[in-house]
Design a protein around this motif. Sequence first.
Motif, PDB file in Angstrom:
ATOM      1  N   SER A   1      -1.772   6.361 -31.060  1.00  0.00           N
ATOM      2  CA  SER A   1      -0.876   5.553 -31.871  1.00  0.00           C
ATOM      3  C   SER A   1       0.557   6.095 -31.789  1.00  0.00           C
ATOM      4  O   SER A   1       0.786   7.302 -31.932  1.00  0.00           O
ATOM      5  N   GLY A   2       1.502   5.193 -31.510  1.00  0.00           N
ATOM      6  CA  GLY A   2       2.898   5.601 -31.386  1.00  0.00           C
ATOM      7  C   GLY A   2       3.324   5.924 -29.959  1.00  0.00           C
ATOM      8  O   GLY A   2       4.512   6.057 -29.673  1.00  0.00           O
ATOM      9  N   TRP A   3       2.368   6.033 -29.046  1.00  0.00           N
ATOM     10  CA  TRP A   3       2.706   6.394 -27.665  1.00  0.00           C
ATOM     11  C   TRP A   3       3.279   5.183 -26.917  1.00  0.00           C
ATOM     12  O   TRP A   3       2.962   4.040 -27.210  1.00  0.00           O
ATOM     13  N   HIS A   4       4.116   5.480 -25.902  1.00  0.00           N
ATOM     14  CA  HIS A   4       4.651   4.423 -25.037  1.00  0.00           C
ATOM     15  C   HIS A   4       3.695   4.154 -23.890  1.00  0.00           C
ATOM     16  O   HIS A   4       2.935   5.031 -23.477  1.00  0.00           O
ATOM     17  N   VAL A   5       3.787   2.938 -23.375  1.00  0.00           N
ATOM     18  CA  VAL A   5       2.915   2.526 -22.273  1.00  0.00           C
ATOM     19  C   VAL A   5       3.796   2.015 -21.144  1.00  0.00           C
ATOM     20  O   VAL A   5       4.639   1.144 -21.358  1.00  0.00           O
ATOM     21  N   ARG A   6       3.628   2.585 -19.952  1.00  0.00           N
ATOM     22  CA  ARG A   6       4.465   2.153 -18.832  1.00  0.00           C
ATOM     23  C   ARG A   6       3.603   1.835 -17.615  1.00  0.00           C
ATOM     24  O   ARG A   6       2.793   2.660 -17.195  1.00  0.00           O
ATOM     25  N   GLU A   7       3.772   0.626 -17.091  1.00  0.00           N
ATOM     26  CA  GLU A   7       3.040   0.230 -15.885  1.00  0.00           C
ATOM     27  C   GLU A   7       3.606   1.045 -14.732  1.00  0.00           C
ATOM     28  O   GLU A   7       4.830   1.109 -14.533  1.00  0.00           O
ATOM     29  N   MET A   8       2.737   1.668 -13.938  1.00  0.00           N
ATOM     30  CA  MET A   8       3.229   2.702 -13.037  1.00  0.00           C
ATOM     31  C   MET A   8       3.863   2.189 -11.740  1.00  0.00           C
ATOM     32  O   MET A   8       4.702   2.862 -11.161  1.00  0.00           O
ATOM     33  N   LEU A   9       3.451   1.016 -11.237  1.00  0.00           N
ATOM     34  CA  LEU A   9       4.043   0.531  -9.978  1.00  0.00           C
ATOM     35  C   LEU A   9       5.435  -0.058 -10.194  1.00  0.00           C
ATOM     36  O   LEU A   9       6.312   0.080  -9.349  1.00  0.00           O
ATOM     37  N   SER A  10       5.632  -0.726 -11.341  1.00  0.00           N
ATOM     38  CA  SER A  10       6.920  -1.378 -11.595  1.00  0.00           C
ATOM     39  C   SER A  10       7.783  -0.587 -12.567  1.00  0.00           C
ATOM     40  O   SER A  10       8.959  -0.861 -12.717  1.00  0.00           O
TER      41      SER A  10
ATOM     42  N   LEU B   1       0.832  -1.203   0.000  1.00  0.00           N
ATOM     43  CA  LEU B   1       0.000   0.000   0.000  1.00  0.00           C
ATOM     44  C   LEU B   1       0.873   1.262   0.000  1.00  0.00           C
ATOM     45  O   LEU B   1       0.580   2.248  -0.672  1.00  0.00           O
ATOM     46  N   ARG B   2       1.966   1.204   0.769  1.00  0.00           N
ATOM     47  CA  ARG B   2       2.875   2.362   0.770  1.00  0.00           C
ATOM     48  C   ARG B   2       3.370   2.644  -0.646  1.00  0.00           C
ATOM     49  O   ARG B   2       3.468   3.791  -1.073  1.00  0.00           O
ATOM     50  N   LYS B   3       3.668   1.582  -1.342  1.00  0.00           N
ATOM     51  CA  LYS B   3       4.164   1.750  -2.707  1.00  0.00           C
ATOM     52  C   LYS B   3       3.072   2.326  -3.617  1.00  0.00           C
ATOM     53  O   LYS B   3       3.331   3.195  -4.445  1.00  0.00           O
ATOM     54  N   LEU B   4       1.870   1.832  -3.440  1.00  0.00           N
ATOM     55  CA  LEU B   4       0.758   2.359  -4.234  1.00  0.00           C
ATOM     56  C   LEU B   4       0.600   3.863  -3.986  1.00  0.00           C
ATOM     57  O   LEU B   4       0.406   4.654  -4.912  1.00  0.00           O
ATOM     58  N   ILE B   5       0.701   4.234  -2.706  1.00  0.00           N
ATOM     59  CA  ILE B   5       0.514   5.642  -2.349  1.00  0.00           C
ATOM     60  C   ILE B   5       1.645   6.499  -2.930  1.00  0.00           C
ATOM     61  O   ILE B   5       1.405   7.579  -3.467  1.00  0.00           O
ATOM     62  N   ILE B   6       2.873   5.999  -2.856  1.00  0.00           N
ATOM     63  CA  ILE B   6       3.997   6.745  -3.449  1.00  0.00           C
ATOM     64  C   ILE B   6       3.747   6.941  -4.943  1.00  0.00           C
ATOM     65  O   ILE B   6       3.934   8.021  -5.501  1.00  0.00           O
ATOM     66  N   THR B   7       3.275   5.873  -5.585  1.00  0.00           N
ATOM     67  CA  THR B   7       3.004   5.946  -7.024  1.00  0.00           C
ATOM     68  C   THR B   7       1.922   6.977  -7.309  1.00  0.00           C
ATOM     69  O   THR B   7       2.028   7.784  -8.228  1.00  0.00           O
ATOM     70  N   ARG B   8       0.865   6.948  -6.505  1.00  0.00           N
ATOM     71  CA  ARG B   8      -0.210   7.917  -6.728  1.00  0.00           C
ATOM     72  C   ARG B   8       0.281   9.343  -6.516  1.00  0.00           C
ATOM     73  O   ARG B   8      -0.077  10.261  -7.255  1.00  0.00           O
ATOM     74  N   LYS B   9       1.115   9.522  -5.484  1.00  0.00           N
ATOM     75  CA  LYS B   9       1.573  10.881  -5.168  1.00  0.00           C
ATOM     76  C   LYS B   9       2.371  11.496  -6.314  1.00  0.00           C
ATOM     77  O   LYS B   9       2.312  12.695  -6.536  1.00  0.00           O
ATOM     78  N   LYS B  10       3.104  10.641  -7.036  1.00  0.00           N
ATOM     79  CA  LYS B  10       3.884  11.180  -8.159  1.00  0.00           C
ATOM     80  C   LYS B  10       2.963  11.768  -9.219  1.00  0.00           C
ATOM     81  O   LYS B  10       3.372  12.616  -9.994  1.00  0.00           O
ATOM     82  N   SER B  11       1.740  11.266  -9.286  1.00  0.00           N
ATOM     83  CA  SER B  11       0.786  11.762 -10.281  1.00  0.00           C
ATOM     84  C   SER B  11      -0.467  12.299  -9.594  1.00  0.00           C
ATOM     85  O   SER B  11      -1.566  12.226 -10.138  1.00  0.00           O
ATOM     86  N   ALA B  12      -0.262  12.855  -8.388  1.00  0.00           N
ATOM     87  CA  ALA B  12      -1.427  13.266  -7.579  1.00  0.00           C
ATOM     88  C   ALA B  12      -2.334  14.233  -8.333  1.00  0.00           C
ATOM     89  O   ALA B  12      -3.557  14.157  -8.231  1.00  0.00           O
ATOM     90  N   ALA B  13      -1.736  15.127  -9.101  1.00  0.00           N
ATOM     91  CA  ALA B  13      -2.565  16.129  -9.772  1.00  0.00           C
ATOM     92  C   ALA B  13      -3.490  15.476 -10.795  1.00  0.00           C
ATOM     93  O   ALA B  13      -4.651  15.858 -10.935  1.00  0.00           O
TER      94      ALA B  13
END
Length: 551
Positions: free
Chosen positions: A510-519, A448-460
């Motif tokens: 089309s052409g955009w990159h996709v990145r899983e946010m937790l890993s 959960l801490r990791k999830l929260i850190i991830t969310r905070k990076k994109s909080a806006a």
Amino acid sequence: MINENQENLWYKDAIFYEVPVRSFYDSNGDGIGDFPGIMQKLEYIKSLGVDCIWLMPFYDSPLRDDGYDIRDYYSILPEYGTIRDFDNFITEAHRLGLRVIADLVLNHVSDQNKWFQEARTDRTNRKRDWFVWSDTPDKYEGVRIIFIDTERSNWTLDPQTGQYYWHRFFSHQPDLNYDNPEVREEMKNVIRFWLNRGLDGFRCDAVPYLFEREGTSCENLPETHEYFREIRRMIDAEFPNKILLAEANQWPDDAKKYFGNEDEFQMNFNFPLMPRIFISLVKEDSFPIENIISKTIPVPDKCSWGLFLRNHDELTLEMVTDEERDIMYQEYAKVPKMRLNLGIRRRLAPLVDNDRYVLEFLHALIMSLPGSPIMYYGDEINMGDNIYLGDRNGVRTPMQWSYDRNAGFSRVDPEQLFAPVIINSNYHYEVNNVESMSRLPTSFLNWLRKLIITRKKSAAIFGRGTIEFIHADQKEILAFLRYYEGETILCVYNLARKPSYVTMDLRKYSGWHVREMLSLSRFPDIGDLPYFFTLQRNSFFWMSLEKPDPQ
Ligand code: GLC
Ligand code: CA
């Protein structure tokens, strides 16, 4: 860069954490949590990544409704400490960069409050009109009773003066009369008193019920809205940047009105959403969530929904259809003792049979929908509950800090604790506690801490961005895009208890990159063909969509 405007809107990006002082940490060995205790645990709260603490009522009270029955609005319950302890707690929280809001109970007081004690001495007493009296119990007929398991009427006879007094909750909680200007002023003074001591705002209890008018439901009346606008004007003028969060458990249209025109509450619990998250899970169908989100957005720019899964009350089912309530009872309240009033008095982990997949899924969901997540103490360690304790006490047991005596909450003999710790073998505090779970890298707490850190990076993006649903062929798939200032996140959820898949038309990326946010793992770039995901049961992806650099 945080500009001034963004700083003033801090609550839109924030994560909240609800705490009862009584249940958090006992510093002086009397078996009851207190302010010096919670102060010692501020570092822990900070370590979760939350931004703002919501304190349940800590005011002087006979505790017949766990402090929502206030005897004296200007003093602290002695067992929680002194006003100095409160001040120190606020100072320390602020030093750590945490904000603090507290419950403000406007609608009613304890029958032991001196205002009511005076009012009931005789019919001519100068405080008489501070409460709502009637010669008969027939006035305001048809107004619903909220605590249906304990109350038969919203009127109770005061034998001393032969008149009935009005109460929307327990009969020992007489409602204040907001038609009386002295009452309106006095409650503003209460607000001033606590904001002057450094609180950052209030969670306002039971807001729909302040005024009564014959022939109405006595809920959400224009007079009630007008009074909150009056309070808001006063706060904005005298205490800029303090927030008001409304507890208005109502249907979507009525609930939304508490944002006003950015001139009432900045925040408001999304009560309509909460039960429908669970209904979506039971039905393995994204419709209930998607439908209710569509009915509750947009909100005014400077406002935010409070997104929550559970709190200190029963999981309320007042504002759902009979069919929806039946689904909820069948799935989540198989034993009659699990029910209370029109709701279910259980904690989150036991509700979902301690299913790690579902627990992660649910937290990810409230962290990614539009609004500000509000967590309930103990849910981060999957705390169990105790349905054999009365009323809602089974979800308010001592916080589990370690596998020591009393879960490290207090050094008293166990029989002296204000409530027993959870020892059910599936939720035993020897396993579900902060120390053990902090040490275990794979624990839910660390996840959960990791999830929260991830969310905070994109909080806006999560807190302020817009939402656009993507319709999938499979009803169990919930997918949406969140956008804010040129940034885009794709969230995909599988509500089913079995694996599933989805193909999506993402050609506009089309052409955009996709990145899983937790890993931070890279997925294949988006092309012109449908984009494909497979998902494990009750699982999710948060994907940031990244525009390729121009060649
Ligand atoms: C609110 C509180 C609840 C309390 C009631 C009456 O609904 O959340 O705990 O019992 O008000 O004050
Ligand atoms: Ca204590």
